[in-house]
Write an enzyme that holds these catalytic residues in place. Structure first.
Site, PDB file in Angstrom:
ATOM      1  N   ASP A  63     -41.156 -83.123  58.266  1.00 36.29           N
ATOM      2  CA  ASP A  63     -39.761 -83.059  57.797  1.00 36.29           C
ATOM      3  C   ASP A  63     -38.811 -83.035  59.012  1.00 36.29           C
ATOM      4  O   ASP A  63     -37.827 -83.772  59.067  1.00 36.29           O
ATOM      5  CB  ASP A  63     -39.518 -81.782  56.976  1.00 36.29           C
ATOM      6  CG  ASP A  63     -40.322 -81.699  55.698  1.00 36.29           C
ATOM      7  OD1 ASP A  63     -41.515 -81.356  55.772  1.00 36.29           O
ATOM      8  OD2 ASP A  63     -39.754 -81.977  54.622  1.00 36.29           O
ATOM      9  N   THR A  87     -42.146 -82.499  49.962  1.00 35.01           N
ATOM     10  CA  THR A  87     -42.858 -81.746  51.011  1.00 35.01           C
ATOM     11  C   THR A  87     -44.036 -80.976  50.431  1.00 35.01           C
ATOM     12  O   THR A  87     -45.141 -80.988  50.996  1.00 35.01           O
ATOM     13  CB  THR A  87     -41.904 -80.757  51.708  1.00 35.01           C
ATOM     14  OG1 THR A  87     -40.828 -81.491  52.281  1.00 35.01           O
ATOM     15  CG2 THR A  87     -42.606 -79.950  52.787  1.00 35.01           C
TER      16      THR A  87
HETATM   17  O1  LIG Z   1     -37.318 -82.809  49.932  1.00 32.97           O
HETATM   18  P1  LIG Z   1     -38.011 -81.777  49.066  1.00 32.97           P
HETATM   19  O2  LIG Z   1     -37.642 -80.382  49.404  1.00 32.97           O
HETATM   20  O3  LIG Z   1     -39.480 -81.987  48.928  1.00 32.97           O
HETATM   21  O4  LIG Z   1     -37.336 -82.116  47.626  1.00 32.97           O
HETATM   22  C1  LIG Z   1     -37.812 -81.485  46.460  1.00 32.97           C
HETATM   23  C2  LIG Z   1     -36.659 -81.259  45.524  1.00 32.97           C
HETATM   24  O5  LIG Z   1     -35.664 -80.466  46.176  1.00 32.97           O
HETATM   25  C3  LIG Z   1     -37.163 -80.534  44.298  1.00 32.97           C
HETATM   26  O6  LIG Z   1     -36.090 -80.355  43.391  1.00 32.97           O
HETATM   27  C4  LIG Z   1     -38.239 -81.356  43.622  1.00 32.97           C
HETATM   28  O7  LIG Z   1     -38.743 -80.521  42.636  1.00 32.97           O
HETATM   29  P2  LIG Z   1     -39.336 -81.106  41.255  1.00 32.97           P
HETATM   30  O8  LIG Z   1     -40.636 -81.788  41.612  1.00 32.97           O
HETATM   31  O9  LIG Z   1     -39.530 -79.890  40.438  1.00 32.97           O
HETATM   32  O10 LIG Z   1     -38.343 -82.064  40.707  1.00 32.97           O
HETATM   33  C5  LIG Z   1     -39.377 -81.696  44.576  1.00 32.97           C
HETATM   34  O11 LIG Z   1     -40.293 -82.565  43.932  1.00 32.97           O
HETATM   35  C6  LIG Z   1     -38.844 -82.379  45.796  1.00 32.97           C
HETATM   36  O12 LIG Z   1     -38.232 -83.579  45.411  1.00 32.97           O
HETATM   37 MG   LIG Z   2     -37.342 -79.557  51.078  1.00 35.13          MG
HETATM   38 MG   LIG Z   3     -37.052 -83.053  51.810  1.00 37.86          MG
END
Ligand SMILES: O=P(O)(O)O[C@H]1[C@H](O)[C@@H](O)[C@H](OP(=O)(O)O)[C@@H](O)[C@H]1O
Ligand SMILES: [Mg+2]
Ligand SMILES: [Mg+2]
Ligand SMILES: [Mg+2]
Length: 290
Positions: free
Chosen positions: A32, A103
């Site tokens: 990240d 992630t």
């Molecule tokens: O970039 P990341 O932190 O991996 O983004 C997250 C989202 O913030 C989170 O809302 C998503 O949750 P859901 O799977 O419950 O929709 C997650 O998948 C990542 O997109």
């Molecule tokens: Mg994240």
């Molecule tokens: Mg992210």
């Protein structure tokens, strides 16, 4: 985005993810951090006065020289810029960067859920987007991946993939795999779907809509952020789909807006009536996300 995807694969290959807990169920890895430094360094070199907001906060843009990408895709640059953008200036633009979306899935080995998201908002509207999938065509055997990059500009169109429409005669909805609750489930139940695809990644869920694998993305929760939805919304909209909050109202993407999408996500594929999904959302859920 493609260079960031290579960095993401390289971190995984080295096997030292450098996981940090940013908060409850909110991880950050070296992938990240490094992917964001690569993207921020590249964009800020070319566009020093444009507002660029990255999920992982301010980035140290002192990066290896081969992380700074300045070449452009000439085939895209040769296309006619839609007239509505010809007068756009740097102050009209906000760029929302999710260097690694998914992630949690990345740390769990669900690698096809991972995307790199770079969204471009003009005067608060998500209009441009790049979605890179580092682990597309991932051959587990050799561990080789080539990745793929979707792009879209509202008013111009999309590229990097072959849009597909979801199958008629049945209803497939995609939603969270890891943040479900009673309201999220209630919002799914009202549609009585034939199938629910519970996957990670906001970008990944919208890819399913654009490749004909789901009709809608329904998420009645305030989990995701502007960097999760800006690029996917722009590419989906450029294709003819739609992404809004649970009430059917658009999100604003000006550089100073609050980062959380506080009223959930409702997205529909090209050719699907978004209004018909909005109309089915029960009052209990509307009230919960007033
Ligand atoms: O970039 P990341 O932190 O991996 O983004 C997250 C989202 O913030 C989170 O809302 C998503 O949750 P859901 O799977 O419950 O929709 C997650 O998948 C990542 O997109
Ligand atoms: Mg994240
Ligand atoms: Mg992210
Ligand atoms: Mg994300």
């Amino acid at each position: 985005a493609t260079r960031a995807g290579k960095i993401i694969r390289d971190v995984m290959s080295r096997g030292e993810l450098g996981i940090v807990e940013k908060g409850k169920n909110d991880l950050q890895t070296e992938a990240d951090r490094s992917a964001q430094r690569c993207i921020m360094a590249s964009l800020s070199r070319q566009y020093p006065t444009v507002a660029i907001i990255g999920e992982e906060g301010p980035s140290n843009c002192e990066v290896p020289s081969d992380w700074v990408v300045t070449d452009c895709d000439q085939t895209i640059l040769s296309l006619q810029c839609p007239s509505e953008y010809l007068q756009v200036t740097d102050k009209d633009i906000a760029v929302w960067v999710d260097p690694l979306d998914g992630t949690s899935e990345y740390t769990q080995g669900l690698l096809e859920h991972v995307t790199v998201l770079v969204g471009i908002a003009v005067k608060g509207r998500a209009v441009g987007g790049v979605i890179h999938q580092p682990y597309y065509n991932h051959s587990a055997g050799t561990g080789e991946s080539i990745g793929r990059t979707f792009w879209g500009l509202v008013g111009l169109g999309v590229g990097g993939f072959t849009p597909q429409d979801p199958p008629p005669g049945r209803l497939i909805i995609t939603t969270t795999r890891s943040h479900s609750n009673e309201l999220v489930q209630k919002a799914l139940d009202v549609f009585n779907p034939d199938e629910v695809l519970r996957v990670g990644g906001a970008g990944h869920k919208v890819l399913l809509l654009m490749e004909g694998k789901a009709h809608a993305y329904v998420f009645a929760s305030k989990g995701c952020k502007k960097w999760d939805t800006c690029a996917p919304e722009a590419v989906l909209t450029a294709l003819g789909g739609k992404l809004t909050d649970i009430h059917g109202n658009p999100y604003e993407y000006d550089k100073d807006v609050q980062h959380t999408n506080a009223r959930g996500v409702l997205a529909t594929a090209r050719g699907i009536s978004h209004a018909s999904f909005v109309s089915k959302i029960p009052q209990e859920i509307r009230d919960a996300f007033a």
